[in-house]
Design a protein around this motif. Sequence first.
Motif, short mmCIF file in Angstrom:
data_model
loop_
_atom_site.label_atom_id
_atom_site.label_comp_id
_atom_site.label_asym_id
_atom_site.label_seq_id
_atom_site.Cartn_x
_atom_site.Cartn_y
_atom_site.Cartn_z
N GLY A 1 0.79 -1.22 0.00
CA GLY A 1 0.00 0.00 0.00
C GLY A 1 0.82 1.27 0.00
N MET A 2 2.10 1.16 -0.27
CA MET A 2 2.98 2.33 -0.28
C MET A 2 2.93 3.05 -1.64
SD MET A 2 6.15 0.48 1.62
CE MET A 2 7.16 1.89 1.99
N ILE A 3 2.55 2.32 -2.69
CA ILE A 3 2.47 2.90 -4.03
C ILE A 3 1.04 2.71 -4.52
CG2 ILE A 3 3.30 2.75 -6.41
CD1 ILE A 3 5.89 1.57 -5.33
N PRO A 4 0.33 3.82 -4.79
CA PRO A 4 -1.04 3.69 -5.30
C PRO A 4 -1.05 3.15 -6.74
CG PRO A 4 -0.42 5.99 -5.13
CD PRO A 4 0.71 5.20 -4.55
N SER A 5 -2.17 2.57 -7.14
CA SER A 5 -2.26 1.98 -8.47
C SER A 5 -2.06 3.01 -9.58
CB SER A 5 -3.59 1.26 -8.65
OG SER A 5 -4.66 2.17 -8.51
N GLU A 6 -2.42 4.28 -9.32
CA GLU A 6 -2.24 5.33 -10.32
C GLU A 6 -0.76 5.55 -10.63
OE1 GLU A 6 -3.93 6.21 -7.35
OE2 GLU A 6 -5.88 5.62 -8.18
N GLN A 7 0.10 5.27 -9.69
CA GLN A 7 1.54 5.41 -9.90
C GLN A 7 2.19 4.08 -10.26
OE1 GLN A 7 3.06 7.17 -6.35
NE2 GLN A 7 2.34 9.22 -6.87
N PHE A 8 1.65 2.97 -9.77
CA PHE A 8 2.26 1.66 -10.01
C PHE A 8 2.26 1.29 -11.49
CE2 PHE A 8 1.66 -2.92 -10.60
CZ PHE A 8 2.86 -3.37 -10.11
N ILE A 9 1.13 1.47 -12.13
CA ILE A 9 1.00 1.03 -13.52
C ILE A 9 1.99 1.75 -14.45
CG2 ILE A 9 -0.57 0.91 -15.50
CD1 ILE A 9 -2.80 0.28 -13.44
N PRO A 10 2.10 3.09 -14.41
CA PRO A 10 3.09 3.73 -15.31
C PRO A 10 4.54 3.34 -14.98
CG PRO A 10 1.54 5.36 -14.48
CD PRO A 10 1.28 4.09 -13.74
N PHE A 11 4.88 3.25 -13.70
CA PHE A 11 6.26 2.87 -13.34
C PHE A 11 6.56 1.44 -13.77
CE2 PHE A 11 6.18 6.24 -9.88
CZ PHE A 11 7.05 7.06 -10.55
N ALA A 12 5.65 0.53 -13.51
CA ALA A 12 5.87 -0.87 -13.89
C ALA A 12 5.99 -0.99 -15.41
CB ALA A 12 4.74 -1.74 -13.37
N THR A 13 5.16 -0.26 -16.13
CA THR A 13 5.22 -0.29 -17.59
C THR A 13 6.56 0.22 -18.09
OG1 THR A 13 2.83 0.07 -17.70
CG2 THR A 13 4.10 0.51 -19.69
N MET A 14 7.06 1.30 -17.51
CA MET A 14 8.36 1.83 -17.93
C MET A 14 9.48 0.82 -17.68
SD MET A 14 8.45 5.89 -17.03
CE MET A 14 8.15 5.68 -15.29
N VAL A 15 9.47 0.21 -16.50
CA VAL A 15 10.53 -0.74 -16.16
C VAL A 15 10.49 -1.95 -17.09
CG1 VAL A 15 11.34 -2.34 -14.39
CG2 VAL A 15 10.72 -0.02 -13.76
N PHE A 16 9.31 -2.51 -17.30
CA PHE A 16 9.21 -3.69 -18.16
C PHE A 16 9.53 -3.36 -19.61
CE2 PHE A 16 6.22 -5.18 -14.73
CZ PHE A 16 7.14 -6.03 -14.16
N MET A 17 9.08 -2.22 -20.09
CA MET A 17 9.38 -1.84 -21.47
C MET A 17 10.89 -1.62 -21.65
SD MET A 17 6.67 -2.05 -23.18
CE MET A 17 7.17 -1.30 -24.70
N PHE A 18 11.54 -1.03 -20.67
CA PHE A 18 12.99 -0.86 -20.74
C PHE A 18 13.68 -2.22 -20.84
CE2 PHE A 18 16.99 -1.05 -18.39
CZ PHE A 18 17.77 -0.25 -19.18
N TYR A 19 13.25 -3.15 -20.01
CA TYR A 19 13.88 -4.47 -19.97
C TYR A 19 13.69 -5.20 -21.29
CZ TYR A 19 15.08 -9.17 -18.50
OH TYR A 19 15.64 -10.40 -18.41
N PHE A 20 12.47 -5.24 -21.80
CA PHE A 20 12.22 -5.97 -23.03
C PHE A 20 12.81 -5.27 -24.24
CE2 PHE A 20 8.84 -7.96 -20.42
CZ PHE A 20 9.30 -9.26 -20.53
N GLN A 21 12.86 -3.95 -24.24
CA GLN A 21 13.49 -3.22 -25.34
C GLN A 21 14.99 -3.51 -25.36
OE1 GLN A 21 11.95 -1.55 -27.78
NE2 GLN A 21 13.91 -1.34 -28.76
N LYS A 22 15.60 -3.57 -24.18
CA LYS A 22 17.03 -3.87 -24.09
C LYS A 22 17.30 -5.27 -24.64
CE LYS A 22 19.02 -5.33 -20.31
NZ LYS A 22 19.87 -6.47 -20.62
N LYS A 23 16.47 -6.23 -24.29
CA LYS A 23 16.63 -7.59 -24.77
C LYS A 23 16.46 -7.66 -26.29
CE LYS A 23 17.42 -9.79 -20.98
NZ LYS A 23 18.71 -10.40 -20.75
#
Length: 61
Positions: free
Chosen positions: A31-53
């Motif tokens: 509950g430290m990160i609200p869903s409004e912030q979780f989704i954009p951050f998670a998307t950025m991290v995963f997109m960075f990882y898969f783009q790098k691969k």
Amino acid sequence: MIKEKLAKLIDLKSIITLIMSIALVIGFFKGMIPSEQFIPFATMVFMFYFQKKKDNTNGVG
């Protein structure tokens, strides 16, 4: 062949990406990160990882 795949997995950027992903998920479930912030951050991290691969498979890096 397994050693090469393991060496690629233990890349600094991969480790940082995994740590960020784990931290985001833990923060979200505690509950430290609200869903409004979780989704954009998670998307950025995963997109960075898969783009790098993807870039590495094309011979870049």
